[in-house]
Design a protein around this motif. Structure first.
Motif, PDB file in Angstrom:
ATOM      1  N   ILE A 191       0.976  -0.986   0.058  1.00 58.05           N
ATOM      2  CA  ILE A 191      -0.124  -0.116  -0.082  1.00 58.05           C
ATOM      3  C   ILE A 191       0.790   1.349   0.115  1.00 58.05           C
ATOM      4  CG2 ILE A 191      -2.146  -1.086   0.953  1.00 58.05           C
ATOM      5  CD1 ILE A 191      -1.105   0.116   3.844  1.00 58.05           C
ATOM      6  N   THR A 192       0.152   2.197  -0.666  1.00 61.57           N
ATOM      7  CA  THR A 192       1.050   3.604  -0.491  1.00 61.57           C
ATOM      8  C   THR A 192      -0.021   4.662  -0.374  1.00 61.57           C
ATOM      9  OG1 THR A 192       2.426   2.774  -2.262  1.00 61.57           O
ATOM     10  CG2 THR A 192       2.207   5.011  -2.055  1.00 61.57           C
ATOM     11  N   ALA A 193       0.295   5.716   0.605  1.00 66.90           N
ATOM     12  CA  ALA A 193      -0.274   6.832   0.945  1.00 66.90           C
ATOM     13  C   ALA A 193      -0.160   7.764  -0.357  1.00 66.90           C
ATOM     14  CB  ALA A 193       0.041   7.521   2.046  1.00 66.90           C
ATOM     15  N   VAL A 194      -1.503   8.201  -0.935  1.00 62.08           N
ATOM     16  CA  VAL A 194      -1.417   8.960  -2.292  1.00 62.08           C
ATOM     17  C   VAL A 194      -1.887  10.330  -1.873  1.00 62.08           C
ATOM     18  CG1 VAL A 194      -1.266   6.963  -3.909  1.00 62.08           C
ATOM     19  CG2 VAL A 194      -3.556   8.021  -2.852  1.00 62.08           C
ATOM     20  N   ALA A 195      -2.562  10.602  -0.926  1.00 64.15           N
ATOM     21  CA  ALA A 195      -3.055  11.968  -0.803  1.00 64.15           C
ATOM     22  C   ALA A 195      -3.175  12.167   0.800  1.00 64.15           C
ATOM     23  CB  ALA A 195      -4.252  12.369  -1.400  1.00 64.15           C
ATOM     24  N   ALA A 196      -2.704  13.288   1.301  1.00 65.82           N
ATOM     25  CA  ALA A 196      -3.216  13.674   2.718  1.00 65.82           C
ATOM     26  C   ALA A 196      -4.586  14.332   3.006  1.00 65.82           C
ATOM     27  CB  ALA A 196      -1.902  14.599   3.210  1.00 65.82           C
ATOM     28  N   ILE A 197      -5.391  13.836   3.604  1.00 64.74           N
ATOM     29  CA  ILE A 197      -6.662  14.663   3.628  1.00 64.74           C
ATOM     30  C   ILE A 197      -6.576  15.959   4.158  1.00 64.74           C
ATOM     31  CG2 ILE A 197      -9.307  14.427   4.599  1.00 64.74           C
ATOM     32  CD1 ILE A 197      -9.153  11.606   3.599  1.00 64.74           C
ATOM     33  N   VAL A 198      -5.809  15.888   5.476  1.00 65.48           N
ATOM     34  CA  VAL A 198      -5.724  16.826   6.238  1.00 65.48           C
ATOM     35  C   VAL A 198      -4.099  17.416   6.338  1.00 65.48           C
ATOM     36  CG1 VAL A 198      -6.196  17.988   8.612  1.00 65.48           C
ATOM     37  CG2 VAL A 198      -7.697  16.484   7.569  1.00 65.48           C
ATOM     38  N   GLU A 199      -3.692  18.478   6.170  1.00 68.78           N
ATOM     39  CA  GLU A 199      -2.334  18.991   6.187  1.00 68.78           C
ATOM     40  C   GLU A 199      -1.428  18.500   7.252  1.00 68.78           C
ATOM     41  OE1 GLU A 199       0.186  22.694   4.171  1.00 68.78           O
ATOM     42  OE2 GLU A 199      -1.789  23.109   5.155  1.00 68.78           O
ATOM     43  N   HIS A 200      -2.203  18.878   8.424  1.00 65.70           N
ATOM     44  CA  HIS A 200      -1.382  18.719   9.738  1.00 65.70           C
ATOM     45  C   HIS A 200      -2.314  18.072  10.682  1.00 65.70           C
ATOM     46  CE1 HIS A 200       1.761  21.641   9.085  1.00 65.70           C
ATOM     47  NE2 HIS A 200       0.923  22.440   8.595  1.00 65.70           N
ATOM     48  N   ASN A 201      -1.780  17.224  11.710  1.00 64.78           N
ATOM     49  CA  ASN A 201      -2.418  16.401  12.616  1.00 64.78           C
ATOM     50  C   ASN A 201      -3.384  17.179  13.792  1.00 64.78           C
ATOM     51  OD1 ASN A 201      -3.258  14.500  14.280  1.00 64.78           O
ATOM     52  ND2 ASN A 201      -1.219  13.729  15.127  1.00 64.78           N
TER      53      ASN A 201
END
Length: 299
Positions: free
Chosen positions: A74-84
Motif C-alpha cells: 500500500i502507498t499513501a497517495v494523498a493527505a486529507i488534512v495537512e497537519h495532525n
C-alpha cells in the motif's frame, strides 16, 4: 464508466466531505470513473486494499507503520488534512493545560501500543511521570459522553469532530494538540491509501481519481456550508446535526491545506520524522525512511 470501490475508515463525517463533493459535482464522472464510497466492513479498510479487494481507502500514517514493515503493498497517495489535528481533551474544571497535568488523571485508552508510547513521550516531554497517569479502557464511539459522565477525565480525540461535539454537548473543555508539544507527532492522519499493483497497472486512471478528489476538497475549502450540506445529503443520519456538521466543516475546510493548490501533498521530512520516532521507541524494527507515500498522483 468504470466502477471503483473506495472504502471509508468510519461512518461519513467531515474528513470525507471532499469525496462526496467530487461525486455530487460530477468530478469522478469527468474522470471517466464511477466511484462507490463504501463503509468499512468488519475487515479493516487497509486490509481490503492490501488484499486487492479495493483500489483505494482512507487510513492513517500511524497505523500504516506496522503494515509497511510487514511488506504490505500500500502507498499513501494523498493527505486529507495537512497537519495532525488530534490531541487531548479534558473538562475545563480539571485544569489540564499541559501534558504533565495528565498525571493523576484518568485517561481513556484504546490500549494500542503506539498510542501508549506516544502518550508516554507526550507526558515525559513536559516532565510528567507517565506511570502515574491512570489508564481506563475507552470503548465508546465518541469520547465526549464518557468525559461528561466522569468515566474518565481525558481522552485523545480529533478536534474537527469530537472537539466541536464537546461544545455542542455543553461540555466546557480544554484541548491541546499533540504537535504543539512533540514535533514528530505532526504526522498525516487521515490519508488516502492505494493498492500498489493497482497504481502500477492503472497509473493514469489513479491520477484522474486523485485529481477529482483534490477538486472535491478544494471546493469544500471554498464553500464549507454547501459542502457540509452535500455530506448531509449523502449521510442523512447527520440531518438532525446540521449546525454541528457545518461548524465541523468550517473548521476542517481551513485545515485540509494552507495552500489549496498543494492539497494532499506530503512533506517527506514530517512523514519520516514520525517513523524515525517509531523506530527509536521500539514500535518499528525496520527503517521506513521515504517509504509508504508518494506525491506523484496529487501534484
Amino acid at each position: 464508466l468504470k466502477k471503483i470501490d473506495f472504502i471509508l475508515d468510519w461512518t461519513p463525517n467531515t474528513n470525507h466531505t471532499g469525496l462526496y463533493v467530487a461525486k455530487e459535482k460530477g468530478y469522478f464522472k469527468e474522470a471517466g470513473v464511477d466511484v462507490d464510497l463504501k463503509l468499512p466492513p468488519e475487515e479493516s479498510s487497509s486490509d481490503l486494499v492490501i488484499n486487492g479487494k479495493a483500489p483505494f481507502a482512507i487510513y492513517f500514517q500511524d497505523y500504516m507503520a506496522k503494515k509497511l514493515e510487514k511488506g504490505a503493498g500500500i502507498t499513501a497517495v494523498a493527505a486529507i488534512v495537512e497537519h495532525n489535528t488530534s490531541g487531548i481533551i479534558s473538562r475545563k474544571s480539571d485544569n489540564v493545560t499541559s501534558p504533565k497535568d495528565l498525571v493523576g488523571k484518568k485517561y481513556g485508552t484504546w490500549n494500542d501500543p503506539t498510542e501508549l508510547a506516544m502518550l508516554k513521550t507526550l507526558v515525559e516531554s513536559q516532565g510528567g511521570d507517565f506511570e502515574k497517569v491512570e489508564k481506563v479502557p475507552n470503548n465508546d464511539s465518541n469520547s465526549i459522553t464518557p468525559i461528561a459522565n466522569g468515566v474518565f477525565d481525558t481522552a485523545w480525540i480529533y478536534y474537527g469532530w469530537d472537539g466541536i461535539l464537546a461544545k455542542f454537548q455543553g461540555v466546557d473543555a480544554n484541548f491541546m494538540y499533540l504537535k504543539d508539544y512533540v514535533k514528530e507527532f505532526d504526522y498525516y492522519s487521515p490519508v488516502i491509501i492505494a493498492n500498489n499493483d493497482y497504481l502500477k497497472d492503472n497509473k493514469e486512471e489513479a491520477r484522474k481519481v486523485i485529481q477529482a478528489i483534490k477538486k472535491g476538497y478544494q471546493y469544500a475549502m471554498e464553500h464549507p456550508e454547501e459542502a457540509a450540506d452535500i455530506l448531509i445529503k449523502n449521510a442523512p443520519e447527520l440531518k438532525e446535526k446540521r449546525d454541528f456538521v457545518i461548524e465541523s466543516q468550517k473548521y476542517l475546510s481551513k485545515e485540509y491545506a494552507s495552500d489549496k493548490e498543494k492539497w494532499g501533498q506530503f512533506d517527506a521530512d514530517r512523514w519520516n520524522a514520525f517513523y524515525k520516532w517509531d523506530k527509536e521507541n521500539g514500535i518499528l524494527k525496520e527503517d521506513l525512511t521515504d517509504k509508504g507515500f508518494t506525491n506523484e498522483f496529487v501534484k
